[in-house]
Design a protein around this motif. Structure first.
Motif, PDB file in Angstrom:
ATOM      1  N   ILE A   1     -20.209   9.002  -5.735  1.00 39.57           N
ATOM      2  CA  ILE A   1     -19.506   9.456  -6.932  1.00 39.57           C
ATOM      3  C   ILE A   1     -19.646   8.366  -7.980  1.00 39.57           C
ATOM      4  O   ILE A   1     -20.132   7.247  -7.703  1.00 39.57           O
ATOM      5  CB  ILE A   1     -18.020   9.760  -6.653  1.00 39.57           C
ATOM      6  CG1 ILE A   1     -17.290   8.506  -6.188  1.00 39.57           C
ATOM      7  CG2 ILE A   1     -17.873  10.877  -5.643  1.00 39.57           C
ATOM      8  CD1 ILE A   1     -15.795   8.710  -6.024  1.00 39.57           C
TER       9      ILE A   1
ATOM     10  N   PRO B   1     -16.642  15.063  -9.054  1.00 47.65           N
ATOM     11  CA  PRO B   1     -18.036  15.417  -8.755  1.00 47.65           C
ATOM     12  C   PRO B   1     -18.619  14.477  -7.697  1.00 47.65           C
ATOM     13  O   PRO B   1     -18.562  13.257  -7.846  1.00 47.65           O
ATOM     14  CB  PRO B   1     -18.729  15.267 -10.103  1.00 47.65           C
ATOM     15  CG  PRO B   1     -17.903  14.293 -10.855  1.00 47.65           C
ATOM     16  CD  PRO B   1     -16.488  14.445 -10.377  1.00 47.65           C
TER      17      PRO B   1
ATOM     18  N   VAL C   1     -22.073  13.609  -5.599  1.00 44.94           N
ATOM     19  CA  VAL C   1     -23.528  13.761  -5.561  1.00 44.94           C
ATOM     20  C   VAL C   1     -23.987  13.586  -4.115  1.00 44.94           C
ATOM     21  O   VAL C   1     -23.685  12.563  -3.483  1.00 44.94           O
ATOM     22  CB  VAL C   1     -24.225  12.745  -6.483  1.00 44.94           C
ATOM     23  CG1 VAL C   1     -25.738  12.912  -6.401  1.00 44.94           C
ATOM     24  CG2 VAL C   1     -23.732  12.906  -7.910  1.00 44.94           C
TER      25      VAL C   1
ATOM     26  N   SER D   1     -31.192  16.545  -4.547  1.00 40.86           N
ATOM     27  CA  SER D   1     -29.771  16.204  -4.632  1.00 40.86           C
ATOM     28  C   SER D   1     -29.044  17.281  -5.419  1.00 40.86           C
ATOM     29  O   SER D   1     -29.645  18.023  -6.199  1.00 40.86           O
ATOM     30  CB  SER D   1     -29.580  14.834  -5.308  1.00 40.86           C
ATOM     31  OG  SER D   1     -30.051  14.872  -6.649  1.00 40.86           O
TER      32      SER D   1
ATOM     33  N   THR E   1     -24.853  18.230  -7.065  1.00 44.15           N
ATOM     34  CA  THR E   1     -23.503  17.752  -7.366  1.00 44.15           C
ATOM     35  C   THR E   1     -22.512  18.855  -7.023  1.00 44.15           C
ATOM     36  O   THR E   1     -22.586  19.960  -7.568  1.00 44.15           O
ATOM     37  CB  THR E   1     -23.376  17.362  -8.840  1.00 44.15           C
ATOM     38  OG1 THR E   1     -24.322  16.345  -9.144  1.00 44.15           O
ATOM     39  CG2 THR E   1     -21.967  16.859  -9.136  1.00 44.15           C
TER      40      THR E   1
ATOM     41  N   THR F   1     -18.446  19.791  -6.701  1.00 45.83           N
ATOM     42  CA  THR F   1     -17.175  19.355  -7.283  1.00 45.83           C
ATOM     43  C   THR F   1     -16.052  19.569  -6.281  1.00 45.83           C
ATOM     44  O   THR F   1     -15.887  20.669  -5.734  1.00 45.83           O
ATOM     45  CB  THR F   1     -16.881  20.126  -8.576  1.00 45.83           C
ATOM     46  OG1 THR F   1     -17.936  19.902  -9.502  1.00 45.83           O
ATOM     47  CG2 THR F   1     -15.560  19.664  -9.182  1.00 45.83           C
TER      48      THR F   1
END
Length: 779
Positions: free
Chosen positions: A519, A556, A558, A568, A570, A572
């Protein structure tokens, strides 16, 4: 001293004999002839049994014995009482004298001992003079039962060819008479039927073989009758018999033999590998396991092309094809087959009989057939990476006609095995290509059937399975393994764990998944710790969260994988701020009560007014947009030709009355040769696609339009939306001026057409026609 019986001394609980000589004077003393005095013992009452013969045939009651007490003075005041087994029905006692009689005939085999009780009482006072005392009456045995066997028929077996004296079975008879008394139950066994093949042991009933080399194939079953006689076999003894059914069990003493030493078989060259093309049979006089046979091919020629196995049900030799047969290469085969027993008995292998095996010749004729095409492999396993573009090569299959004609073959895909039409095959060379991009996450394997057909004979077809494995490409990013409902307590401390997260990835890397979680390092509220096992922990970076300040945080996260290329995503994580107790248990995450308690009436009214103003702004903005849409001109820009409407409002104007495109391009060949980009899209290529001018091919209007249509269909820079494409073409400009003769004052005969040859290839045909006509006219 001769003892007549046994008297009972109820007073001193002892027994003594009363004799024919001497006198006991009531003292329990028996004085024999020699003057010795026998003193009774001072033990408890000791009894000997009364004896009584079974099966008494007299008319009167049978006398058993007499009871006498010293308390009996002969004055008739003593009464004898008898109780116990059979008293009143089998046994009676004279209450005055004590004499005991049996009223019925007794059978020792039903009951051998009876237990009785006696006591003495005073008739006048009914006082017990002697207490209750027990004694037995034993029944003496006579020979009244014949021997009996446990079974009426015994079944036994013995191996054939057994040595003399081999034990077969032991039969046992029983006699109900007394085993300890006389010879009534002493048995002797003898054989009444079954000689000279078998004998029996007279003492224990064991049956043994009496002849050597008894052959099952000659005679298999024997009936033997055994007799058991009591009284040690003497005259007058009783006897019983039983039957023993003896079967000679099979031994492997007979070798297998072929009845026919030549076998002729015929098979088609199309016989598949493993197919049975014929059967041969050898005979064995044995049975069961000893008759099981093993066939083998001896010659090298036969071993290369054929195999032979044994049918376990029929013991036939099944000849199978080992390699594909080819009529054009070899038409006949001859080889030797040998048969032996599967289980050999070493006692008979080296006997003086003929060898314990046999052989026969097998001749196989191969017949010609029109064979279908044969693929070079079966099946095909092909690998292709996912996301391969449509039209890419997957693999190649190959088949040919095995016949001498070697007819050409065409290929096709059975569309029932490719319903989505993902693949295509070249009918001539068997090249398999993709029609669509493949996605391994949708399907890892595609199993299709390719059909090869002879062109000259379409009925000759062959199918082959083609297994296409879609190899993984790292084209999917990892994401949360599940939806997480996360909360943080208002009274939480820094560094406290609030959630453990994990991830999933639909890809399958060779070395396994390895996810990295992160993050933003500048996040003041939360931090993340990667556990190095594809999970991570979400920790608080500070304490003192408040629902009044913010009741929800969006964090968020990652998530990256370790494959190439690295993917990758993201995700939430929603973190709700909740009220908790001192143990960290959530109590409430609702913000309504907090708002109502923390906001005044004026603040609520202000918030409501703000919301109303925002709604009015949205409505006004929507109305303005709608009015602008109504006044929007028909054509916004000359450069945008998407769904343009050409306006012809004014009368006349002709060809120049266009607003959508420059029609001069269709009239000027020099402009068409230039590199003209589409004006309705933005070029995506550094070097745009160059279209060649149709003038160089001398194409007519129709060919030009078809060519332009094909170019636009295959143009990689074409926009993804509908656009207006112009296909009009009036032909290339002429180097000569008007050829019309309307204003020409010269006649046709005065014309010379040699100058047409100088106008170039477009006028070559016209020049040939007119020059040739002019020459003919001059001639």
């Amino acid at each position: 001293m001769e003892c007549l019986g046994w008297a009972v001394d109820f007073e001193r609980w002892s027994s003594f004999p009363f004799c024919s000589e001497g006198k006991d004077h009531g003292l329990g003393i028996c004085r024999p002839h020699d003057g010795r005095i026998l003193q009774r013992s001072k033990r408890g009452w000791m009894w000997n049994q009364f004896f009584l013969l079974e099966e008494y045939t007299g008319n009167d009651n049978q006398y058993v014995g007499k009871l006498h007490s010293n308390m009996d003075r002969g004055d008739g005041n003593v009464k004898y009482i008898l109780t116990g087994d059979g008293v009143g029905s089998l046994f009676l006692i004279d209450e005055n004298s004590g004499d005991i009689h049996a009223t019925k005939r007794l059978d020792r085999e039903e009951r051998a001992i009876y237990t009785l009780h006696a006591k003495v009482v005073d008739k006048r006072t009914n006082e017990t003079l002697e207490p209750d005392t027990e004694f037995n009456i034993k029944i003496h045995d006579i020979n009244d039962n014949e021997p009996k066997f446990f079974k009426e028929i015994y079944f036994a077996s013995v191996p054939e060819m057994s040595d003399v004296g081999t034990s077969v079975i032991q039969v046992t008879a029983t006699d109900a008479d007394d085993q300890t008394y006389g010879n009534s139950a002493k048995l002797v066994y003898s054989i009444l039927q079954g000689q000279p093949y078998f004998s029996v042991d007279s003492d224990n009933g064991t049956i043994r073989t009496a002849l050597p080399n008894m052959d099952r194939e000659t005679k298999e079953n024997y009936q033997v009758v055994i007799q058991a006689k009591d009284m040690a076999g003497q005259m007058g003894g009783l006897s019983g018999t039983t039957t023993v059914s003896i079967t000679l069990s099979d031994e492997n003493d007979s070798p297998p033999r072929f009845a026919n030493h030549t076998f002729r078989l015929t098979t088609l060259e199309s016989a598949e590998v493993g197919a049975v093309i014929g059967r041969i049979k050898a005979n064995d006089a044995d049975m069961g396991r000893n008759a099981e046979m093993h066939y083998s091919i001896v010659d090298r020629e036969g071993q290369d092309m054929f195999t032979i196995i044994t049918d376990q049900n029929t013991q036939e030799g099944l000849i199978r094809v080992k390699k594909p047969l080819d009529f054009e290469r070899k038409r006949t085969y001859s080889f030797k087959v040998e048969v032996t027993n599967t289980y050999l008995d070493p006692r008979f292998i080296y006997s003086p009989n003929p060898p314990f095996k046999d052989d026969a010749m097998v001749r196989i004729t191969v017949a010609d057939v029109d064979e279908p095409p044969v693929f070079s492999r079966n099946p095909y396993i092909i690998e292709v990476h996912e996301d391969t573009a449509a039209g890419s090569l997957v693999g190649v299959v190959s088949a040919k006609d095995p016949d001498a004609d070697n007819n050409p073959v065409k290929y096709s895909i059975d569309r029932h095995t490719d319903l989505e039409r993902l693949f295509n095959i070249d009918s001539v060379n068997g090249t398999i290509t993709t029609l669509k991009a493949l996605d391994r996450e949708m399907s890892k394997w595609h199993n299709i059937s390719v059909v090869a057909t002879e062109i000259s004979n379409p009925r000759q077809t062959t199918r082959v399975p083609v297994f296409i494995r879609v190899l993984d490409v790292n084209d999917n990013a990892p994401e949360f393994a599940m939806y997480y409902e996360t909360f943080v307590c208002e009274n939480v401390k820094s560094g406290q764990l609030i959630q453990t997260i994990s991830a999933v990835d639909t890809d399958e890397p060779l070395v396994g998944h390895k996810f990295v979680f992160s993050i933003s390092s500048s996040n003041p509220n939360f931090t993340i710790v990667d556990n190095e096992d594809n999970t991570a922990r979400i920790l608080t970076r500070r304490g003192g969260f408040s629902r009044r300040e913010m009741n929800t945080y969006l964090l968020p996260v990652v998530i990256s994988d370790n494959d190439y290329p690295i993917q990758s995503s993201t995700s939430t994580l929603t973190v709700n701020v909740c009220a908790c107790d001192s143990r960290g248990n959530m109590q409430s995450c609702n913000t309504e009560a907090l708002l109502s308690a923390g906001l005044s009436t004026g603040a609520l009214v202000a918030i409501l007014l703000c919301v109303i103003i925002l709604l009015m702004i949205v409505v006004l903005f929507a109305a303005l947009r709608r009015q602008q849409r109504k006044k929007e001109p028909l054509i916004i820009s000359k450069e945008d030709v998407r769904d343009n409407v050409v306006s012809y409002n004014d009368e006349g104007g002709g060809e120049e009355d266009t607003q959508a495109f420059d029609i001069g391009t269709l009239r000027n060949p020099e402009v068409m040769e230039a590199n003209k980009l589409r004006r309705d899209i933005i070029p995506e290529m550094l070097f745009p696609f160059r279209r060649t001018s149709p003038i160089k091919d001398n194409a007519d209007v129709r060919d030009f339009i078809h060519g332009r249509l094909h170019e636009n269909d295959t143009d990689p820079t074409a926009p993804p939306y509908d656009s207006l494409a112009t296909y009009a073409y009036e032909g290339s400009g002429s180097l000569a001026e008007s050829l019309s003769s309307l204003e020409s004052g010269a006649t046709e005969g005065d014309q010379e057409y040699d100058y047409l040859s100088n106008w170039g290839p477009p006028f070559k045909k016209l020049a040939d026609m007119y020059i040739e006509k002019d020459i003919e006219r001059e001639t």
